[in-house]
Design a protein around this motif. Structure first.
Motif, PDB file in Angstrom:
ATOM      1  N   SER A  71       9.415 -17.411  12.887  1.00  0.00           N
ATOM      2  CA  SER A  71       8.781 -16.376  13.694  1.00  0.00           C
ATOM      3  C   SER A  71       9.164 -14.986  13.197  1.00  0.00           C
ATOM      4  N   LYS A  72      10.457 -14.799  12.855  1.00  0.00           N
ATOM      5  CA  LYS A  72      10.911 -13.512  12.316  1.00  0.00           C
ATOM      6  C   LYS A  72      10.238 -13.213  10.984  1.00  0.00           C
ATOM      7  N   ALA A  73      10.128 -14.228  10.128  1.00  0.00           N
ATOM      8  CA  ALA A  73       9.481 -14.042   8.827  1.00  0.00           C
ATOM      9  C   ALA A  73       8.026 -13.657   9.004  1.00  0.00           C
ATOM     10  N   SER A  74       7.376 -14.272   9.973  1.00  0.00           N
ATOM     11  CA  SER A  74       5.981 -13.947  10.251  1.00  0.00           C
ATOM     12  C   SER A  74       5.843 -12.509  10.740  1.00  0.00           C
ATOM     13  N   ASN A  75       6.777 -12.070  11.606  1.00  0.00           N
ATOM     14  CA  ASN A  75       6.751 -10.692  12.097  1.00  0.00           C
ATOM     15  C   ASN A  75       6.988  -9.701  10.971  1.00  0.00           C
ATOM     16  N   VAL A  76       7.911 -10.024  10.073  1.00  0.00           N
ATOM     17  CA  VAL A  76       8.188  -9.136   8.942  1.00  0.00           C
ATOM     18  C   VAL A  76       6.967  -9.047   8.033  1.00  0.00           C
ATOM     19  N   ASN A  77       6.348 -10.183   7.752  1.00  0.00           N
ATOM     20  CA  ASN A  77       5.156 -10.179   6.894  1.00  0.00           C
ATOM     21  C   ASN A  77       4.021  -9.379   7.515  1.00  0.00           C
ATOM     22  N   SER A  78       3.811  -9.521   8.825  1.00  0.00           N
ATOM     23  CA  SER A  78       2.734  -8.762   9.463  1.00  0.00           C
ATOM     24  C   SER A  78       3.063  -7.269   9.499  1.00  0.00           C
ATOM     25  N   SER A  79       4.354  -6.916   9.635  1.00  0.00           N
ATOM     26  CA  SER A  79       4.754  -5.503   9.598  1.00  0.00           C
ATOM     27  C   SER A  79       4.522  -4.903   8.230  1.00  0.00           C
ATOM     28  N   ILE A  80       4.891  -5.653   7.196  1.00  0.00           N
ATOM     29  CA  ILE A  80       4.687  -5.161   5.828  1.00  0.00           C
ATOM     30  C   ILE A  80       3.201  -4.985   5.554  1.00  0.00           C
ATOM     31  N   LEU A  81       2.404  -5.959   5.940  1.00  0.00           N
ATOM     32  CA  LEU A  81       0.964  -5.865   5.733  1.00  0.00           C
ATOM     33  C   LEU A  81       0.376  -4.711   6.534  1.00  0.00           C
ATOM     34  N   GLY A  82       0.900  -4.499   7.747  1.00  0.00           N
ATOM     35  CA  GLY A  82       0.416  -3.402   8.587  1.00  0.00           C
ATOM     36  C   GLY A  82       0.705  -2.033   8.000  1.00  0.00           C
ATOM     37  N   MET A  83       1.730  -1.928   7.172  1.00  0.00           N
ATOM     38  CA  MET A  83       2.036  -0.649   6.518  1.00  0.00           C
ATOM     39  C   MET A  83       1.418  -0.569   5.124  1.00  0.00           C
ATOM     40  N   ALA A  84       1.309  -1.696   4.445  1.00  0.00           N
ATOM     41  CA  ALA A  84       0.824  -1.688   3.062  1.00  0.00           C
ATOM     42  C   ALA A  84      -0.659  -1.342   2.971  1.00  0.00           C
ATOM     43  N   VAL A  85      -1.442  -1.849   3.903  1.00  0.00           N
ATOM     44  CA  VAL A  85      -2.889  -1.593   3.847  1.00  0.00           C
ATOM     45  C   VAL A  85      -3.208  -0.108   4.040  1.00  0.00           C
ATOM     46  N   PRO A  86      -2.669   0.557   5.081  1.00  0.00           N
ATOM     47  CA  PRO A  86      -2.940   2.002   5.197  1.00  0.00           C
ATOM     48  C   PRO A  86      -2.357   2.811   4.033  1.00  0.00           C
ATOM     49  N   PHE A  87      -1.183   2.395   3.529  1.00  0.00           N
ATOM     50  CA  PHE A  87      -0.594   3.101   2.390  1.00  0.00           C
ATOM     51  C   PHE A  87      -1.496   2.979   1.167  1.00  0.00           C
ATOM     52  N   ALA A  88      -1.997   1.782   0.908  1.00  0.00           N
ATOM     53  CA  ALA A  88      -2.895   1.578  -0.234  1.00  0.00           C
ATOM     54  C   ALA A  88      -4.176   2.398  -0.068  1.00  0.00           C
ATOM     55  N   ALA A  89      -4.721   2.417   1.145  1.00  0.00           N
ATOM     56  CA  ALA A  89      -5.942   3.192   1.397  1.00  0.00           C
ATOM     57  C   ALA A  89      -5.680   4.687   1.184  1.00  0.00           C
ATOM     58  N   GLY A  90      -4.540   5.177   1.688  1.00  0.00           N
ATOM     59  CA  GLY A  90      -4.193   6.581   1.493  1.00  0.00           C
ATOM     60  C   GLY A  90      -3.946   6.919   0.033  1.00  0.00           C
ATOM     61  N   SER A  91      -3.323   6.006  -0.692  1.00  0.00           N
ATOM     62  CA  SER A  91      -3.058   6.233  -2.118  1.00  0.00           C
ATOM     63  C   SER A  91      -4.358   6.310  -2.907  1.00  0.00           C
ATOM     64  N   ILE A  92      -5.267   5.396  -2.615  1.00  0.00           N
ATOM     65  CA  ILE A  92      -6.566   5.410  -3.304  1.00  0.00           C
ATOM     66  C   ILE A  92      -7.326   6.690  -2.961  1.00  0.00           C
ATOM     67  N   GLY A  93      -7.275   7.105  -1.701  1.00  0.00           N
ATOM     68  CA  GLY A  93      -7.918   8.360  -1.307  1.00  0.00           C
ATOM     69  C   GLY A  93      -7.316   9.561  -2.011  1.00  0.00           C
ATOM     70  N   SER A  94      -6.000   9.568  -2.174  1.00  0.00           N
ATOM     71  CA  SER A  94      -5.328  10.666  -2.889  1.00  0.00           C
ATOM     72  C   SER A  94      -5.753  10.707  -4.344  1.00  0.00           C
ATOM     73  N   ILE A  95      -5.840   9.549  -4.966  1.00  0.00           N
ATOM     74  CA  ILE A  95      -6.257   9.490  -6.374  1.00  0.00           C
ATOM     75  C   ILE A  95      -7.688   9.986  -6.523  1.00  0.00           C
ATOM     76  N   ILE A  96      -8.572   9.536  -5.651  1.00  0.00           N
ATOM     77  CA  ILE A  96      -9.972   9.980  -5.711  1.00  0.00           C
ATOM     78  C   ILE A  96     -10.063  11.485  -5.474  1.00  0.00           C
ATOM     79  N   GLY A  97      -9.316  11.999  -4.487  1.00  0.00           N
ATOM     80  CA  GLY A  97      -9.336  13.437  -4.197  1.00  0.00           C
ATOM     81  C   GLY A  97      -8.818  14.274  -5.358  1.00  0.00           C
ATOM     82  N   CYS A  98      -7.745  13.821  -5.986  1.00  0.00           N
ATOM     83  CA  CYS A  98      -7.203  14.567  -7.129  1.00  0.00           C
ATOM     84  C   CYS A  98      -8.144  14.527  -8.321  1.00  0.00           C
ATOM     85  N   CYS A  99      -8.773  13.376  -8.551  1.00  0.00           N
ATOM     86  CA  CYS A  99      -9.752  13.297  -9.646  1.00  0.00           C
ATOM     87  C   CYS A  99     -10.947  14.210  -9.380  1.00  0.00           C
TER      88      CYS A  99
END
Length: 122
Positions: A8-36
């Motif tokens: 259960s703890k491992a599942s919570n950690v995985n969902s937390s990581i995924l919950g932060m990784a997806v917005p971070f990836a979206a923001g990173s891609i947006g930053s790259i597009i904006g800078c280009c």
């Protein structure tokens, strides 16, 4: 029972990581597009300097000020832009680093005030 709790703890950690990784990836891609986009829209007379500065800003938006300086350490020698005559890249780099720090300080101050706002919390 303990293996169920660990799963259960491992599942919570995985969902937390995924919950932060997806917005971070979206923001990173947006930053790259904006800078280009800004690179192609706003051109200085020195295209190599513009590319270096856009890359440094993009690195800063994704990973902070440390990435700004790390990107500069890598990009400036790659483009052979170590010339300092008449200001050159070094004066642009210093000015942009200072501006980036000031703008980020203002941005984080606004975020701090917004998080305490009763209007935004409701």
């Amino acid at each position: 029972s303990s293996s169920l709790k660990q799963a259960s703890k491992a599942s919570n950690v995985n969902s937390s990581i995924l919950g932060m990784a997806v917005p971070f990836a979206a923001g990173s891609i947006g930053s790259i597009i904006g800078c280009c986009a800004s690179f192609f829209l706003i051109k200085f007379h020195d295209i190599e300097a513009t590319a270096i500065l856009a890359g440094c800003l993009c690195a800063s938006y994704i990973g902070g000020t440390v990435n700004f300086f790390a990107a500069a350490n890598i990009l400036i020698p790659m483009f052979n832009c170590n010339h300092t005559g008449g200001g050159g890249i070094s004066s642009l780099f210093g000015s942009l680093a200072a501006a980036d720090l000031v703008v980020m300080a203002i941005y984080f101050s606004l975020l701090s005030f917004a998080s305490k706002s009763t209007i935004l919390q409701s």
